[in-house]
Design a protein around this motif. Structure first.
Motif, short mmCIF file in Angstrom:
data_model
loop_
_atom_site.label_atom_id
_atom_site.label_comp_id
_atom_site.label_asym_id
_atom_site.label_seq_id
_atom_site.Cartn_x
_atom_site.Cartn_y
_atom_site.Cartn_z
N ARG A 163 38.31 132.98 31.52
CA ARG A 163 38.96 132.00 32.40
C ARG A 163 39.84 132.69 33.44
O ARG A 163 39.88 132.27 34.61
N LYS A 179 34.06 128.03 36.92
CA LYS A 179 34.35 127.87 35.50
C LYS A 179 34.03 129.13 34.72
O LYS A 179 34.49 129.30 33.59
N TYR A 234 32.34 125.61 28.92
CA TYR A 234 31.87 124.41 29.60
C TYR A 234 32.11 123.13 28.80
O TYR A 234 31.79 122.04 29.28
#
Length: 255
Positions: A163, A179, A234
């Motif tokens: 991240r 993402k 996700y």
């Protein structure tokens, strides 16, 4: 007879409320498929694979002419088609197909004995080939023909690092933030680009120690942990699903 291993087929059968199929064994032996040891009188069947059987290298009781009643109980379409994307515990057979469910199980693995299996074909024999996990810290997933190892602490560390890298790679970009920091993450592990980091991150690493450290974390992940990121990064709202099958009331463990 007590078995040296725990049969994944027995765990699945009991979780689904099934009884072993076959007839009483005349002598002790082991299951050709899952390797489970049986005694005289335990339920077994002859091992007589058809022409379409190709999983000989996965057999845990090579040379045996017998299949335990638990493998026979889980040989049908329920465990070769319908529930081949599942987490199996003593409490039942739980779904593990969506990102939310897979992420939940990876980050919140069950206690006790459990199996995590995911098919990559429409029809596949997985359960007797699946490892039985007994840890919630280091565990394995039977993913089609692969067995993937996951260290939960490293998966969590990898997700945090991924991240941060995605945020670093998003700096200055137009549109929505990334993402994932990868060129491609493939749930099916079916592309050479799977797990490859975006090239610009390596240039950033020359001047940003955090980016360099996070890249090092990515490089230390097992293939199973890298695969796990395909769900963890996700998942919208990871959640524990309700079981699809549950043990029968007052079920006896059998052989």
């Amino acid at each position: 007879m007590s078995s040296a291993i725990e049969s994944p087929s027995k765990l699945a059968a009991l979780a689904a409320g099934l009884q072993p199929l076959g007839a009483p064994a005349q002598a002790s032996g082991i299951c050709a498929l899952c390797g489970y040891a049986h005694g005289a009188g335990d339920v077994v069947s002859p091992f007589s694979p058809g022409d379409t059987f190709t999983d000989y290298t996965s057999m845990r009781g090579k040379g045996s002419k017998t299949v335990c009643g638990w493998c026979m109980a889980t040989w049908g379409p329920d465990f070769t088609q319908r529930y081949t994307k599942s987490v199996i515990t003593r409490d039942g057979v739980f779904p593990a197909a969506s990102n939310d469910h897979i992420a939940w199980w990876l980050l919140n693995p069950p206690k006790g004995s459990w199996v995590f299996m995911l098919s990559d074909q429409k029809r596949q024999h997985l359960i007797w080939r699946a490892p039985v996990n007994t840890s919630d810290q280091v565990y394995q997933v039977r993913f089609g023909e692969l067995v993937l190892t996951v260290r939960r602490a490293m998966l969590e560390k990898g997700a945090d690092a991924a991240r941060r890298l995605a945020q670093a790679a998003s700096a200055g970009r137009k549109g929505a933030a990334l993402k994932s920091p990868f060129v491609r993450l493939s749930r099916d592990i079916d592309t050479p680009a799977h797990g490859a980091l975006r090239h610009e991150l390596y240039e950033m690493a020359t001047r940003d120690s955090q980016v360099a450290d996070d890249i090092a974390v990515m490089h230390s992940l097992t293939p199973g942990e890298l695969w796990g990121l395909t769900a963890v990064l996700y998942a919208a709202t990871p959640s524990r699903p309700e079981p699809k099958l549950v043990p029968a009331a007052n079920q006896h463990p059998g052989n």
